[in-house]
Design a protein around this motif. Structure first.
Motif, PDB file in Angstrom:
ATOM      1  N   LEU A  70     -47.195 -94.284 -14.738  1.00  0.00           N
ATOM      2  CA  LEU A  70     -46.906 -94.965 -15.990  1.00  0.00           C
ATOM      3  C   LEU A  70     -46.555 -96.427 -15.741  1.00  0.00           C
ATOM      4  O   LEU A  70     -46.977 -97.319 -16.479  1.00  0.00           O
ATOM      5  N   VAL A  71     -45.788 -96.673 -14.690  1.00  0.00           N
ATOM      6  CA  VAL A  71     -45.417 -98.046 -14.342  1.00  0.00           C
ATOM      7  C   VAL A  71     -46.666 -98.860 -14.009  1.00  0.00           C
ATOM      8  O   VAL A  71     -46.819-100.008 -14.446  1.00  0.00           O
ATOM      9  N   ARG A  72     -47.591 -98.266 -13.260  1.00  0.00           N
ATOM     10  CA  ARG A  72     -48.833 -98.972 -12.914  1.00  0.00           C
ATOM     11  C   ARG A  72     -49.642 -99.299 -14.174  1.00  0.00           C
ATOM     12  O   ARG A  72     -50.196-100.394 -14.306  1.00  0.00           O
ATOM     13  N   ALA A  74     -48.510 -99.691 -17.192  1.00  0.00           N
ATOM     14  CA  ALA A  74     -47.808-100.722 -17.945  1.00  0.00           C
ATOM     15  C   ALA A  74     -48.045-102.103 -17.342  1.00  0.00           C
ATOM     16  O   ALA A  74     -48.269-103.089 -18.061  1.00  0.00           O
ATOM     17  N   HIS A  75     -47.986-102.186 -16.013  1.00  0.00           N
ATOM     18  CA  HIS A  75     -48.255-103.457 -15.339  1.00  0.00           C
ATOM     19  C   HIS A  75     -49.680-103.928 -15.624  1.00  0.00           C
ATOM     20  O   HIS A  75     -49.926-105.121 -15.873  1.00  0.00           O
ATOM     21  N   LYS A  76     -50.625-102.996 -15.589  1.00  0.00           N
ATOM     22  CA  LYS A  76     -52.022-103.344 -15.831  1.00  0.00           C
ATOM     23  C   LYS A  76     -52.206-103.837 -17.260  1.00  0.00           C
ATOM     24  O   LYS A  76     -52.914-104.820 -17.505  1.00  0.00           O
ATOM     25  N   ALA A  77     -51.576-103.143 -18.207  1.00  0.00           N
ATOM     26  CA  ALA A  77     -51.680-103.542 -19.604  1.00  0.00           C
ATOM     27  C   ALA A  77     -51.139-104.946 -19.798  1.00  0.00           C
ATOM     28  O   ALA A  77     -51.732-105.772 -20.503  1.00  0.00           O
ATOM     29  N   TRP A  78     -50.000-105.240 -19.177  1.00  0.00           N
ATOM     30  CA  TRP A  78     -49.407-106.572 -19.323  1.00  0.00           C
ATOM     31  C   TRP A  78     -50.256-107.652 -18.683  1.00  0.00           C
ATOM     32  O   TRP A  78     -50.462-108.726 -19.236  1.00  0.00           O
ATOM     33  N   SER A  79     -50.812-107.353 -17.498  1.00  0.00           N
ATOM     34  CA  SER A  79     -51.595-108.376 -16.797  1.00  0.00           C
ATOM     35  C   SER A  79     -52.870-108.718 -17.567  1.00  0.00           C
ATOM     36  O   SER A  79     -53.397-109.826 -17.443  1.00  0.00           O
ATOM     37  N   ASN A  80     -53.378-107.772 -18.362  1.00  0.00           N
ATOM     38  CA  ASN A  80     -54.600-108.013 -19.119  1.00  0.00           C
ATOM     39  C   ASN A  80     -54.347-108.497 -20.542  1.00  0.00           C
ATOM     40  O   ASN A  80     -55.273-108.798 -21.282  1.00  0.00           O
TER      41      ASN A  80
END
Length: 266
Positions: A70-72, A74-80
């Motif tokens: 889930l953390v990964r 979330a990080h991916k969503a934010w970076s994009n």
């Protein structure tokens, strides 16, 4: 925890929301206290989420926490993600309050990428438009972002500036720009004094994470005839209010950082 009509996926998301809302790891008994689901259903949902890496389970304490997968995600969503969907309502409010054009931008290879623009009343032709790329060194919104870059990134960004003289007030060398960036770091405010386009002035401020990382900037644009130097500066309180709202709204998208906050006390 509220029941949902979206089947198993909706129920699983309810459980994730409940775990995420806790101040720390949460036990099954605590989740059960306000659960809309029977004990067996809640247990099955927790097991599925854990097996998929969306939750982690501490065998010693019996508690659940957000999982690595889930953390990964979330990080991916934010970076994009662009700031535009998060900030648009606030930009709309700011344009209504000021009657001026409002811009949201991010840096792209040292240049200003306009990701949103709201223009409620000001009907003046100008360079900026959503999706357009402009110079950073001679725009208020660009200087606001440059000022809050780490030194290594700033050095690269300065090497990417053309330093073309657009008007009589354009800064045309890195040394002069660096001197102004120092002032911007102290005040949190940047100005465009007809430096890119004649007849266009603006005030801008960076959007920072709570750890001090620069994400973008927001600006208010007007004309000397409408505002003048003192008039555009007088919009600083509204600009800061909008910035604070945007920073609060994006806070949920990012994770704690170890950097010091770069904004000076205002």
């Amino acid at each position: 925890m509220n029941a949902t009509g979206d089947g198993t996926v909706g129920k699983a998301l309810d459980v994730l929301d409940r775990v995420a809302a806790a101040d720390g790891p949460v036990r099954f008994s605590e989740l059960m206290q306000d659960s809309a689901y029977p004990k067996a259903t809640l247990y099955r949902l927790l097991q599925t989420l854990t097996s998929q890496g969306m939750l982690s389970h501490d065998e010693d304490t019996g508690s659940y926490a957000l999982g690595v997968r889930l953390v990964r995600l979330a990080h991916k969503a934010w970076s994009n993600a662009s700031l535009a969907p998060v900030a648009h309502d606030t930009l709309d409010w700011l344009s209504r309050e000021t009657g001026e054009a409002v811009h949201l931008a991010q840096l792209d290879a040292g240049q200003v990428l306009y990701v949103d623009k709201v223009n409620r009343q000001l009907r003046v032709d100008m360079f900026s438009a959503t999706g357009r790329v402009g110079p950073a060194y001679c725009t208020g919104i660009g200087k606001a972002m440059l000022a809050f870059l780490p030194e290594a990134e700033l050095a690269v960004a300065l090497s990417q500036q053309s330093f073309h003289r657009h008007t009589a007030t354009t800064l045309t060398d890195a040394a002069s720009l660096r001197a102004e960036l120092e002032t911007i770091r102290e005040t949190g405010l940047a100005f465009d004094r007809e430096e890119h386009e004649p007849g266009i002035v603006c005030i801008a401020t960076p959007i920072l994470t709570r750890g001090g990382r620069m994400l973008g900037a927001v600006s208010i644009t007007s004309t000397p005839a409408r505002r003048g130097a003192d008039g555009i500066a007088a919009l600083a309180p509204l600009l800061r209010e909008a910035r604070d709202t945007i920073e609060t709204d994006i806070h949920a998208w990012r994770f704690p950082e170890g950097q010091p906050n770069l904004r000076s006390v205002e």
